[in-house]
Scaffold this motif. Structure first.
Motif, short mmCIF file in Angstrom:
data_model
loop_
_atom_site.label_atom_id
_atom_site.label_comp_id
_atom_site.label_asym_id
_atom_site.label_seq_id
_atom_site.Cartn_x
_atom_site.Cartn_y
_atom_site.Cartn_z
N UNK A 103 -42.05 -69.16 -7.38
CA UNK A 103 -41.40 -67.86 -7.57
C UNK A 103 -42.00 -66.80 -6.66
N UNK A 104 -43.30 -66.82 -6.48
CA UNK A 104 -43.95 -65.87 -5.58
C UNK A 104 -43.48 -66.09 -4.14
N UNK A 105 -43.32 -67.34 -3.74
CA UNK A 105 -42.80 -67.65 -2.41
C UNK A 105 -41.38 -67.12 -2.25
N UNK A 106 -40.54 -67.34 -3.24
CA UNK A 106 -39.15 -66.85 -3.18
C UNK A 106 -39.13 -65.33 -3.09
N UNK A 107 -39.98 -64.68 -3.86
CA UNK A 107 -40.06 -63.22 -3.82
C UNK A 107 -40.50 -62.75 -2.44
N UNK A 108 -41.46 -63.44 -1.84
CA UNK A 108 -41.96 -63.07 -0.52
C UNK A 108 -40.86 -63.17 0.54
N UNK A 109 -39.94 -64.10 0.36
CA UNK A 109 -38.84 -64.24 1.32
C UNK A 109 -37.96 -63.00 1.37
N UNK A 110 -37.88 -62.26 0.30
CA UNK A 110 -37.04 -61.06 0.30
C UNK A 110 -37.58 -60.01 1.28
N UNK A 113 -36.00 -59.36 4.90
CA UNK A 113 -34.92 -58.38 5.09
C UNK A 113 -34.53 -57.82 3.72
N UNK A 114 -35.29 -56.86 3.21
CA UNK A 114 -35.05 -56.33 1.87
C UNK A 114 -33.63 -55.82 1.64
N UNK A 115 -32.97 -55.39 2.68
CA UNK A 115 -31.59 -54.92 2.53
C UNK A 115 -30.56 -56.03 2.52
N UNK A 116 -31.02 -57.26 2.72
CA UNK A 116 -30.07 -58.39 2.83
C UNK A 116 -30.42 -59.57 1.94
N UNK A 117 -31.69 -59.76 1.61
CA UNK A 117 -32.11 -60.92 0.83
C UNK A 117 -32.64 -60.45 -0.52
N UNK A 118 -32.12 -61.03 -1.59
CA UNK A 118 -32.54 -60.65 -2.93
C UNK A 118 -32.94 -61.89 -3.73
N UNK A 119 -33.88 -61.69 -4.64
CA UNK A 119 -34.22 -62.69 -5.65
C UNK A 119 -33.94 -62.05 -6.99
N UNK A 158 -26.37 -60.67 8.86
CA UNK A 158 -26.43 -61.50 7.64
C UNK A 158 -26.56 -62.97 8.02
N UNK A 159 -25.81 -63.40 9.01
CA UNK A 159 -25.88 -64.79 9.47
C UNK A 159 -27.29 -65.13 9.96
N UNK A 160 -27.87 -64.24 10.72
CA UNK A 160 -29.23 -64.45 11.25
C UNK A 160 -30.25 -64.49 10.11
N UNK A 161 -30.13 -63.59 9.15
CA UNK A 161 -31.07 -63.54 8.02
C UNK A 161 -30.91 -64.76 7.11
N UNK A 162 -29.70 -65.22 6.93
CA UNK A 162 -29.46 -66.43 6.13
C UNK A 162 -30.20 -67.60 6.74
N UNK A 163 -30.01 -67.79 8.03
CA UNK A 163 -30.65 -68.90 8.74
C UNK A 163 -32.18 -68.78 8.65
N UNK A 164 -32.68 -67.58 8.91
CA UNK A 164 -34.11 -67.33 8.91
C UNK A 164 -34.71 -67.56 7.51
N UNK A 165 -34.06 -67.06 6.50
CA UNK A 165 -34.54 -67.18 5.11
C UNK A 165 -34.65 -68.65 4.70
#
Length: 178
Positions: A103-110, A113-119, A158-165
Motif C-alpha cells: 500500500x505504501x508503494x501504491x501511495x508513492x506512485x501517486x 503525477x498527483x494531478x493524474x494518478x490516484x490511490x 495521461x497516456x505517458x503517466x499511465x505507462x510510467x505508473x
C-alpha cells in the motif's frame, strides 16, 4: 454513481487466504489487456494481495473507434479531443506487514503525477471484499468517473503517466519492494 473514495484503513480479514484462492482460480478465462498481463501475473504471485479487475485505459477518437483499442495516441496532430476510458488496477491487500508495504508503494506512485494518478478505495469493491484498493490514472477533476473527454494534449500526458505508473510498479515488484 461515484464509488471512488479516500483510502480506507486495512481491517482484519481472516478469510483473505481462501478469498485469494477463489479469485485466482477464476482468472483462467479472464481477459486482461495485453500491456497489463505481466504486472497482473507479478501481483498475483505475491502472497499478500490478489487482483480483482484492471484496465489499461483506452483512447477512442475519430481515427480510432474501437472502444478496446490499445493503440498509442498519434504523437502529432490527430483530433482535438479524445474519449478516454480510465486505466486502473483494483486489488485486495492482506492486513500484514507486506500488505502495508505494498500500500505504501501504491501511495508513492501517486507522487509521479498527483494531478493524474490516484490511490483510493472503491465503495462497491469494498462492499464485496474488504481491503480493496484502486490505483487509477485519470485527471483529478474526473477521478470519480470511468470515462472523460480530454483535449489531445492532456490525453497524451495521461497516456505517458499511465505507462510510467504501471512500469514503475512492475519494476518495484521485480526489485522486491512490495
Amino acid at each position: 454513481m461515484e464509488t471512488f473514495t479516500t483510502v480506507k484503513p486495512l481491517v482484519a480479514n481472516p478469510e483473505f487466504a481462501s478469498q485469494r484462492r477463489r479469485s485466482q482460480t477464476g482468472l483462467t478465462g479472464t481477459v486482461i489487456d495485453g500491456p497489463l498481463q505481466g504486472l497482473i501475473r507479478d501481483l498475483n504471485a505475491l502472497p499478500h494481495c490478489f487482483t480483482l479487475q484492471c484496465c489499461w485505459g483506452h483512447f477512442v477518437h475519430v481515427d480510432q473507434t474501437d472502444p478496446n483499442n490499445l493503440a498509442p495516441l498519434p504523437s502529432h496532430g490527430g483530433p482535438a479531443e479524445v474519449s478516454y476510458r480510465i486505466a486502473y488496477l483494483a486489488l485486495c491487500v492482506d492486513n500484514c506487514d507486506s500488505g502495508k508495504r505494498l500500500l505504501a508503494l501504491l501511495e508513492a506512485l501517486t507522487a509521479l503525477s498527483p494531478g493524474t494518478i490516484q490511490l483510493g478505495s472503491a465503495t462497491w469493491f469494498w462492499d464485496q471484499q474488504v481491503n480493496t484498493y484502486v490505483l487509477q490514472v485519470m485527471p483529478e477533476r474526473f477521478k470519480y468517473r470511468d470515462r472523460a473527454v480530454l483535449p489531445m494534449a492532456e490525453a497524451r500526458t495521461v497516456e505517458r503517466m499511465r505507462r510510467h505508473c504501471f512500469r514503475r510498479l512492475k519494476a518495484a515488484l521485480a526489485q522486491g519492494q512490495a
